[in-house]
Design an enzyme around this catalytic site. Sequence first.
Site, PDB file in Angstrom:
ATOM      1  N   LYS A 147      43.433  53.796  45.403  1.00 31.35           N
ATOM      2  CA  LYS A 147      44.442  52.540  46.833  1.00 31.35           C
ATOM      3  C   LYS A 147      44.796  51.874  45.197  1.00 31.35           C
ATOM      4  O   LYS A 147      44.282  51.418  43.845  1.00 31.35           O
ATOM      5  CB  LYS A 147      43.750  52.045  46.977  1.00 31.35           C
ATOM      6  CG  LYS A 147      41.951  51.514  46.624  1.00 31.35           C
ATOM      7  CD  LYS A 147      41.350  50.995  47.951  1.00 31.35           C
ATOM      8  CE  LYS A 147      40.502  50.222  47.723  1.00 31.35           C
ATOM      9  NZ  LYS A 147      39.574  50.133  48.342  1.00 31.35           N
TER      10      LYS A 147
ATOM     11  N   TYR B 268      51.533  22.941  29.504  1.00 32.35           N
ATOM     12  CA  TYR B 268      51.364  21.750  30.717  1.00 32.35           C
ATOM     13  C   TYR B 268      50.467  21.615  30.892  1.00 32.35           C
ATOM     14  O   TYR B 268      49.203  21.768  30.762  1.00 32.35           O
ATOM     15  CB  TYR B 268      51.974  22.768  31.698  1.00 32.35           C
ATOM     16  CG  TYR B 268      53.708  23.517  32.133  1.00 32.35           C
ATOM     17  CD1 TYR B 268      54.174  22.516  32.247  1.00 32.35           C
ATOM     18  CD2 TYR B 268      53.471  25.158  31.799  1.00 32.35           C
ATOM     19  CE1 TYR B 268      56.261  23.365  32.149  1.00 32.35           C
ATOM     20  CE2 TYR B 268      54.750  25.629  32.102  1.00 32.35           C
ATOM     21  CZ  TYR B 268      56.131  24.748  31.963  1.00 32.35           C
ATOM     22  OH  TYR B 268      57.120  25.219  31.847  1.00 32.35           O
TER      23      TYR B 268
ATOM     24  N   MET C  58      53.776  30.477  33.514  1.00 32.38           N
ATOM     25  CA  MET C  58      54.624  32.081  33.307  1.00 32.38           C
ATOM     26  C   MET C  58      54.253  33.833  32.824  1.00 32.38           C
ATOM     27  O   MET C  58      53.834  34.588  33.076  1.00 32.38           O
ATOM     28  CB  MET C  58      55.867  31.729  34.031  1.00 32.38           C
ATOM     29  CG  MET C  58      56.174  32.531  35.355  1.00 32.38           C
ATOM     30  SD  MET C  58      57.896  32.123  36.021  1.00 32.38           S
ATOM     31  CE  MET C  58      57.053  30.577  37.192  1.00 32.38           C
TER      32      MET C  58
ATOM     33  N   ARG D  31      32.447  44.878  58.745  1.00 28.13           N
ATOM     34  CA  ARG D  31      33.921  44.401  58.817  1.00 28.13           C
ATOM     35  C   ARG D  31      34.805  45.397  59.498  1.00 28.13           C
ATOM     36  O   ARG D  31      34.896  45.312  60.699  1.00 28.13           O
ATOM     37  CB  ARG D  31      34.180  44.347  57.156  1.00 28.13           C
ATOM     38  CG  ARG D  31      35.643  44.641  56.794  1.00 28.13           C
ATOM     39  CD  ARG D  31      35.946  45.009  55.284  1.00 28.13           C
ATOM     40  NE  ARG D  31      35.623  45.543  54.969  1.00 28.13           N
ATOM     41  CZ  ARG D  31      36.391  46.105  53.588  1.00 28.13           C
ATOM     42  NH1 ARG D  31      36.221  45.543  52.990  1.00 28.13           N
ATOM     43  NH2 ARG D  31      35.208  47.217  53.533  1.00 28.13           N
TER      44      ARG D  31
HETATM   45  C1  LIG Z   1      37.749  50.528  47.633  1.00 29.02           C
HETATM   46  C2  LIG Z   1      37.139  51.228  48.456  1.00 29.02           C
HETATM   47  C3  LIG Z   1      36.082  51.951  47.533  1.00 29.02           C
HETATM   48  C4  LIG Z   1      36.416  52.076  46.181  1.00 29.02           C
HETATM   49  O1  LIG Z   1      34.877  50.698  45.742  1.00 29.02           O
HETATM   50  P1  LIG Z   1      34.841  50.562  44.889  1.00 29.02           P
HETATM   51  O2  LIG Z   1      34.006  49.304  44.901  1.00 29.02           O
HETATM   52  O3  LIG Z   1      36.404  49.824  43.367  1.00 29.02           O
HETATM   53  O4  LIG Z   1      33.599  51.463  43.625  1.00 29.02           O
HETATM   54  C5  LIG Z   1      35.087  52.833  47.648  1.00 29.02           C
HETATM   55  N1  LIG Z   1      35.023  52.627  50.221  1.00 29.02           N
HETATM   56  C6  LIG Z   1      35.647  52.682  50.128  1.00 29.02           C
HETATM   57  C7  LIG Z   1      35.769  52.030  51.960  1.00 29.02           C
HETATM   58  C8  LIG Z   1      36.385  51.179  49.242  1.00 29.02           C
HETATM   59  O5  LIG Z   1      37.571  50.717  50.693  1.00 29.02           O
END
Ligand SMILES: *Cc1c(COP(=O)(O)O)cnc(C)c1O
Length: 357
Positions: A33, A253, A301, A129
């Site tokens: 992702k 800066y 930047m 969640r």
């Molecule tokens: C992003 C995600 C993972 C991967 O998590 P990591 O900590 O990067 O291994 C696994 N399961 C779900 C549901 C996620 O959203």
Amino acid sequence: MRPARALIDLQALRHNYRLARELTGAKALAVVKADAYGHGAVRCALALETAADGFAVACIEEALELRAAGIKAPVLLLEGFFEASELALIAEHDLWCVVHSLWQLEAIEKTAVHQPLTLWLKMDTGMHRVGIHPKDYHDAYQRLLASGKVSRIVLMSHFARADELDAEATAQQVAVFEAARQGLAAECSLRNSPAVLGWPTIKSDWVRPGIMLYGASPFEVEQAAASRLQPVMTLQSRIISVRELPAGEPVGYGATFISQRPTRVGVVAMGYADGYPRHAPTGTPIVVAGKRTQLIGRVSMDMLCVDLTEVPEATVGSPVELWGKQVLASDVAMQAGTIAYQIFCNLKRVPRDYIGE
Ligand SMILES: *Cc1c(COP(=O)(O)O)cnc(C)c1O
């Protein structure tokens, strides 16, 4: 050409994927992702495709990008669908889909799908969640089966604190899961990266490694399995300017750094517009010409400054590693008050070069 680059080592990516499998003996969905945590989802998925049992992404847009690149392996949507209208595409492209809320279950019941779906039914075991409440879980499972639109259901949950190796929370989540899934004969999936590396006894037919694939440890402390990971991304650039300052002179800066001694200052072509964290303070490790030194002053930047006083051999053109195999991304992240996940995802503008195809 501006020398800022992210070098992505696909050999290291495959090593880390194989490690997830070896540590668990389970099937593993490579989590790609958010553009593979900034590493490039299509290139990473292609590099893993012959080895991987499948992939996981956040949403259908990310899944279709993989399908368009010719990836045929299973692809799981970790948040399922956001609108019922996506279900037709999910079936058409043969995507696997998480069901995390009752509204999604109702939408599946109401929608006509032409192919039976593979669904991952998520339980809320304590993270609060998303996920179906444990008391509603059996009922949700039975309703999906009865809908006639499902070919397979995988039982899943997600850990909130698996990166804390001495916290009770993970075992408690497992206990909630095991109790609520009693009597449901299906495969299950619980383990993310910290649970793959640090919780060897938790049963999980499918694991979902993300950050570990990219070679960063999810733990703040040393951990044996995590020490076998190989960093995949090297963020690198070069020195573009060098000057000598006497003691008492400001750099950058806001003049947040004042030289305490005669100081040789190098400027690196890398800034927060590339995703280097602006909050990295003076003292954050950086490697110049193979030697470890430190960031000084505020990150701008497009540029940042380093102390070259102890690296006399460094000159304009000397190579710089911002993070990679010598400086760990997690160390930079910790200095900046964040985590490796975020600094990887923040990468932008920098071209990515791939090695180890
Ligand atoms: C992003 C995600 C993972 C991967 O998590 P990591 O900590 O990067 O291994 C696994 N399961 C779900 C549901 C996620 O959203």
